[in-house]
Design an enzyme around this catalytic site. Structure first.
Site, mmCIF file in Angstrom:
data_model
loop_
_atom_site.group_PDB
_atom_site.id
_atom_site.type_symbol
_atom_site.label_atom_id
_atom_site.label_comp_id
_atom_site.label_asym_id
_atom_site.label_seq_id
_atom_site.Cartn_x
_atom_site.Cartn_y
_atom_site.Cartn_z
ATOM 1 N N LYS A 174 -2.019 12.454 1.828
ATOM 2 C CA LYS A 174 -2.143 11.061 1.447
ATOM 3 C C LYS A 174 -2.469 11.779 -0.371
ATOM 4 C CE LYS A 174 -1.148 7.121 -1.101
ATOM 5 N NZ LYS A 174 0.127 5.910 -0.868
ATOM 6 N N LYS A 215 -6.853 6.130 -9.208
ATOM 7 C CA LYS A 215 -8.298 6.137 -8.347
ATOM 8 C C LYS A 215 -8.212 6.997 -7.681
ATOM 9 C CE LYS A 215 -7.265 4.145 -4.988
ATOM 10 N NZ LYS A 215 -6.476 3.885 -3.960
HETATM 11 P P1 NAP Z 1 -4.479 -4.789 -3.931
HETATM 12 O O1 NAP Z 1 -3.347 -5.357 -3.698
HETATM 13 O O2 NAP Z 1 -5.281 -5.261 -5.063
HETATM 14 O O3 NAP Z 1 -5.421 -5.307 -2.045
HETATM 15 C C1 NAP Z 1 -6.274 -5.326 -1.980
HETATM 16 C C2 NAP Z 1 -6.572 -6.021 -1.372
HETATM 17 O O4 NAP Z 1 -8.040 -5.720 -0.663
HETATM 18 C C3 NAP Z 1 -7.213 -7.456 -2.347
HETATM 19 O O5 NAP Z 1 -6.356 -8.880 -1.343
HETATM 20 C C4 NAP Z 1 -8.687 -7.586 -2.411
HETATM 21 O O6 NAP Z 1 -9.425 -8.703 -1.875
HETATM 22 C C5 NAP Z 1 -8.980 -7.101 -0.796
HETATM 23 N N1 NAP Z 1 -10.231 -6.709 -0.936
HETATM 24 C C6 NAP Z 1 -11.126 -5.452 -1.487
HETATM 25 N N2 NAP Z 1 -12.330 -4.598 -1.496
HETATM 26 C C7 NAP Z 1 -12.749 -6.135 -0.086
HETATM 27 C C8 NAP Z 1 -13.997 -6.507 0.747
HETATM 28 N N3 NAP Z 1 -15.051 -5.812 0.766
HETATM 29 N N4 NAP Z 1 -13.381 -7.780 1.385
HETATM 30 C C9 NAP Z 1 -12.021 -8.157 1.866
HETATM 31 N N5 NAP Z 1 -10.970 -7.642 0.640
HETATM 32 C C10 NAP Z 1 -11.407 -7.128 0.356
HETATM 33 O O7 NAP Z 1 -4.240 -3.665 -3.693
HETATM 34 P P2 NAP Z 1 -2.245 -2.858 -2.991
HETATM 35 O O8 NAP Z 1 -1.698 -2.647 -3.439
HETATM 36 O O9 NAP Z 1 -2.476 -3.622 -1.366
HETATM 37 O O10 NAP Z 1 -3.049 -1.938 -2.458
HETATM 38 C C11 NAP Z 1 -4.306 -1.146 -1.024
HETATM 39 C C12 NAP Z 1 -4.745 0.511 -0.971
HETATM 40 O O11 NAP Z 1 -3.426 0.664 -0.504
HETATM 41 C C13 NAP Z 1 -4.607 1.231 -2.376
HETATM 42 O O12 NAP Z 1 -6.080 1.599 -2.105
HETATM 43 C C14 NAP Z 1 -3.875 1.499 -2.888
HETATM 44 O O13 NAP Z 1 -4.111 2.656 -3.327
HETATM 45 C C15 NAP Z 1 -3.010 2.210 -1.522
HETATM 46 N N6 NAP Z 1 -1.846 1.889 -1.590
HETATM 47 C C16 NAP Z 1 -1.136 0.812 -2.349
HETATM 48 C C17 NAP Z 1 0.353 0.851 -2.162
HETATM 49 C C18 NAP Z 1 1.067 0.176 -3.201
HETATM 50 O O14 NAP Z 1 2.491 0.792 -3.363
HETATM 51 N N7 NAP Z 1 0.926 -0.964 -3.764
HETATM 52 C C19 NAP Z 1 1.251 2.131 -1.480
HETATM 53 C C20 NAP Z 1 0.557 2.483 -0.178
HETATM 54 C C21 NAP Z 1 -0.462 2.918 -1.645
HETATM 55 P P3 NAP Z 1 -9.522 -10.263 -3.985
HETATM 56 O O15 NAP Z 1 -7.856 -10.228 -3.626
HETATM 57 O O16 NAP Z 1 -10.371 -10.500 -4.438
HETATM 58 O O17 NAP Z 1 -8.193 -8.643 -4.951
#
Ligand code: NAP
Length: 361
Positions: free
Chosen positions: A175, A243
């Site tokens: 990744k 990150k």
């Molecule tokens: P996001 O919208 O910030 O979602 C992450 C979620 O995890 C948030 O809702 C957060 O809660 C929750 N969280 C964090 N720590 C937690 C814990 N200890 N217990 C429970 N919930 C927790 O981010 P995302 O875009 O979905 O991305 C998530 C991951 O996938 C990241 O590592 C990112 O790099 C990767 N990713 C993202 C994409 C993309 O296009 N978005 C594509 C591939 C990979 P809160 O709501 O309180 O913040």
């Protein structure tokens, strides 16, 4: 045919997690969800998911656990804390981390799981928010085909391709390779649009022209239109990309290899974060090249960068040097990626005089 008897716990229902959990639910699996901010799980609960008050409560009794959180620190705490997923899940449970995280941490978790009779593997995804919503993500498993067999049907509810890289941590390494390629594509898109703009060309026509040839990228296809429309809402947040690039650069440093393209992208995204862009989508890199008024309209503030990154003295050259044109004048033949001039601070950006951009024009 999906084995609907498997019960699923899903932790982290943000931009990616919510639609992924939705596909699992739609396929008929019983899903228990937990997210730090409860409100983000509500639409899933309305569709039949069960809310748990903590991650530990969510995973107790689940056959399969998915995590899709933000950072390696979140993953570490969730899995390895005393009352974390490893302790609270049942023996035999399959634990799958979808977060983009550290290869070493994935190996640690898989090792700890193996000694406590669980199976854990890293399985980051690519395809973005659009792929998550469409259920067409690519899964990048740090596991063998055999390892994923018991959960293949569940993975297929939200993916259209599954790559198995054969061992713990290798999904994360693969990744990060993807993110290194993406980094160069993002800078390529921003450079190309800026260049075309300065040449007085029609930007949409240029975009279509590039898409028809070898210079075509997914970034130009899907993110450039957002940038051209001034849509900075995240799909993929700037802070998460930083990150990922930081993880890739740390791995590269350990192996004593240079990733100059990734390094340039890191510097630019670091700049974007410093001026208030952490929560914007990654397409906002183009704002670094634009007039200040556009940046301000998007909520950015260049004075934050100047304040945070003043480092004339650290550089030692005494020049107020700009980012893109290496006007440092300090006499070093410095490679951009190594930041020899500015000691890892990124090149000093004096707004109005430099950067990649046309400020002050
Ligand atoms: P996001 O919208 O910030 O979602 C992450 C979620 O995890 C948030 O809702 C957060 O809660 C929750 N969280 C964090 N720590 C937690 C814990 N200890 N217990 C429970 N919930 C927790 O981010 P995302 O875009 O979905 O991305 C998530 C991951 O996938 C990241 O590592 C990112 O790099 C990767 N990713 C993202 C994409 C993309 O296009 N978005 C594509 C591939 C990979 P809160 O709501 O309180 O913040």
């Amino acid at each position: 045919m999906a084995d609907k008897k498997l019960s699923v716990a899903f932790i982290g229902t943000g931009i990616m997690g919510a639609p992924i959990a939705g596909h699992i639910l739609d396929a008929g699996y019983p899903v228990t969800v937990y997210n730090r901010t409860a409100a983000k799980a509500e639409p899933l609960i309305e569709r039949g998911a069960v809310w748990a008050e903590s991650a530990s409560d969510a995973v107790r009794g689940a056959d399969v656990v998915f995590t899709m959180v933000g950072y390696p620190e979140d993953v570490e705490e969730l899995y390895l804390a005393g009352d974390g997923i490893l302790a609270a899940s049942k023996p035999g449970a399959i634990l799958i981390d979808l977060t983009t995280s550290s290869p070493a941490l994935a190996r640690d978790i898989a090792g700890a799981a193996a000694v406590s009779e669980r199976v854990a593997f890293d399985c980051p995804v690519t395809g973005g928010e659009a792929g998550a919503i469409a259920g067409t993500l690519t899964a990048i498993a740090g596991a063998t085909e055999r390892d994923i067999e018991p959960v293949r049907a569940i993975l297929e509810t939200f993916t259209s391709k599954i790559f198995c890289f054969g061992g713990a941590g290798k999904g994360q390494s693969a990744k990060l390779s993807n993110q290194v390629a993406l980094a160069a594509s993002m800078v390529g898109m921003a450079d190309a649009l800026s260049f075309a703009q300065q040449e007085g060309l029609d930007l949409e026509q240029v975009r279509e022209m590039i898409l028809s040839g070898t210079g075509s990228t997914g970034v130009l296809a899907t993110l450039a239109p957002k940038a051209l429309d001034g849509d900075w809402k995240p799909g993929f947040k700037v802070r998460h990309f930083i990150k990922d690039l930081g993880l890739a650069l740390a791995e590269a440093e350990e192996r004593d290899i240079a990733l100059p393209g990734c390094d340039v992208a890191f510097t630019l995204y670091d700049m974007l974060e410093a001026i208030g862009g952490a929560e914007l989508g990654t397409q906002a890199i183009t704002l670094l090249y634009q007039e200040e008024a556009e940046a301000v309209a998007a909520g950015l503030d260049w004075s934050l960068y100047t304040a945070e990154h003043e480092h004339d003295d650290e550089c030692g050259c005494g020049n107020d040097h700009a980012h893109s044109d290496h006007e440092c004048g300090c006499g070093h033949d410095h490679a951009h990626g190594e930041h020899e001039c500015c000691h890892g601070e990124g090149h000093h950006h004096e707004h109005g005089e430099g950067c990649c951009c046309h400020h002050g024009e």
